[in-house]
Design an enzyme around this catalytic site. Structure first.
Site, mmCIF file in Angstrom:
data_model
loop_
_atom_site.group_PDB
_atom_site.id
_atom_site.type_symbol
_atom_site.label_atom_id
_atom_site.label_comp_id
_atom_site.label_asym_id
_atom_site.label_seq_id
_atom_site.Cartn_x
_atom_site.Cartn_y
_atom_site.Cartn_z
ATOM 1 N N SER A 101 0.839 -1.207 0.000
ATOM 2 C CA SER A 101 0.000 0.000 0.000
ATOM 3 C C SER A 101 0.868 1.250 0.000
ATOM 4 C CB SER A 101 -0.877 0.039 1.257
ATOM 5 O OG SER A 101 -1.591 -1.152 1.400
HETATM 6 N N1 SAH Z 1 0.328 -4.982 4.265
HETATM 7 C C1 SAH Z 1 0.955 -5.458 3.056
HETATM 8 C C2 SAH Z 1 0.063 -5.249 1.862
HETATM 9 C C3 SAH Z 1 -0.171 -6.530 1.170
HETATM 10 S S1 SAH Z 1 -1.400 -6.538 -0.087
HETATM 11 C C4 SAH Z 1 2.337 -4.881 2.882
HETATM 12 O O1 SAH Z 1 2.761 -4.016 3.666
HETATM 13 O O2 SAH Z 1 3.026 -5.322 1.952
HETATM 14 C C5 SAH Z 1 -2.648 -7.525 0.668
HETATM 15 C C6 SAH Z 1 -2.292 -8.939 0.987
HETATM 16 O O3 SAH Z 1 -3.469 -9.553 1.511
HETATM 17 C C7 SAH Z 1 -1.860 -9.803 -0.190
HETATM 18 O O4 SAH Z 1 -0.577 -10.285 0.041
HETATM 19 C C8 SAH Z 1 -2.900 -10.925 -0.227
HETATM 20 O O5 SAH Z 1 -2.357 -12.186 -0.586
HETATM 21 C C9 SAH Z 1 -3.381 -10.932 1.200
HETATM 22 N N2 SAH Z 1 -4.682 -11.560 1.446
HETATM 23 C C10 SAH Z 1 -5.822 -11.492 0.707
HETATM 24 N N3 SAH Z 1 -6.799 -12.232 1.271
HETATM 25 C C11 SAH Z 1 -6.265 -12.777 2.416
HETATM 26 C C12 SAH Z 1 -6.752 -13.654 3.431
HETATM 27 N N4 SAH Z 1 -8.012 -14.146 3.410
HETATM 28 N N5 SAH Z 1 -5.930 -14.002 4.435
HETATM 29 C C13 SAH Z 1 -4.657 -13.535 4.488
HETATM 30 N N6 SAH Z 1 -4.124 -12.730 3.546
HETATM 31 C C14 SAH Z 1 -4.913 -12.344 2.523
#
Ligand code: SAH
Length: 256
Positions: A101
């Protein structure tokens, strides 16, 4: 040597999407991550200080949030080819079709969490759904006593583990699993933050939130739009507010 010094656009338009379009060649593969070039690391404190100044000018006032974003080296969490964009206010691809993000959104969500009724002296236990590359987990580790961060894609869970290892954050726990079910062993949580947007808040998140706790998550909000949802769990029940529009990767069920 500072030949790869990051550039700083004055300010991106606030309408810039949170999820960056996937660059060609970065489809579903998780490329091995090369270490960040040294030259950037050496002067990155000044670059981050400027990023934090822009965040403050944009309305982020919580000192703990500004300090955490000043401290955590975002360039260490992105692919070496993207290091020169690490301190721009933009989301970046992290592999497997996911994105980190943009800093202003991380800061906004953390500031909202710190505004929870029970967060007067910092945050207690926090659950993050969507570890991704681990950047936000590292930032959370600086404003919360304990962080549980869950990721459903094994490749990213492993990458976050590798990214966080050198930081030795004993209070950040990474879990591989489906965050739709929350993470029972750490509950109840003073705060729950989701980095992926779903259609509705899973019941487990309501259950695992402590009374006095706050949940901040992107959620579907009419016409295929997403908005930030804030849920406070009070002794009298749940209070929900829908805030500004956002654009996050989808919340998915199961692991892969
Ligand atoms: N906070 C992260 C942003 C990652 S993007 C950072 O700092 O990099 C969002 C993430 O949520 C993705 O990696 C995706 O695989 C994950 N995601 C989506 N649905 C999910 C679920 N049900 N449980 C765990 N992770 C999930």
């Amino acid at each position: 040597m500072q030949s790869r010094r990051p550039g700083f656009p004055a300010r991106l338009p606030s309408s810039a999407p949170v999820a960056a379009p996937r660059p060609a060649g970065q489809s579903l593969a998780l490329r091995p991550q090369a270490p960040a070039p040294q030259g950037v690391g050496l002067d990155s404190a000044a670059v981050r200080a400027r990023m934090v100044q822009r965040l403050a000018a944009g309305g982020i006032t919580a000192p703990a949030v500004l300090q955490a974003l000043r401290d955590v080296e975002r360039h260490r969490f992105v692919d070496s080819a993207l290091v020169n964009q690490a301190y721009e206010d933009t989301s970046l691809p992290i592999g497997l079709g996911q994105t980190i993000s943009k800093p202003s959104v991380v800061a906004r969500m953390l500031q909202l969490l710190l505004g929870a009724p029970c967060a007067t002296a910092g945050l207690g236990r926090v659950l993050e759904i969507g570890t991704g590359c681990g950047y936000q987990a590292a930032v959370l580790g600086r404003v919360a006593r304990e962080v549980y961060s869950i990721e459903r894609l094994r490749g990213l869970h492993e990458r976050a583990r590798a990214n966080l290892r050198p930081l030795r954050l004993a209070n950040v726990h990474l879990i591989f699993g489906d965050g739709m079910a929350g993470y029972g062993p750490g509950a109840p949580y003073a705060a729950i933050i989701a980095a992926a947007g779903g259609e509705a808040v899973p019941g487990a998140w309501y259950d695992q939130l402590a009374v006095g706790g706050r949940l901040v998550a992107p959620m579907a909000h009419g016409g295929g739009q997403q908005a930030l949802l804030v849920v406070d769990k009070t002794p009298q029940g749940f209070k929900e507010s829908v805030l500004e529009a956002v654009h996050f990767v989808p919340l998915k069920s199961g692991v892969a």
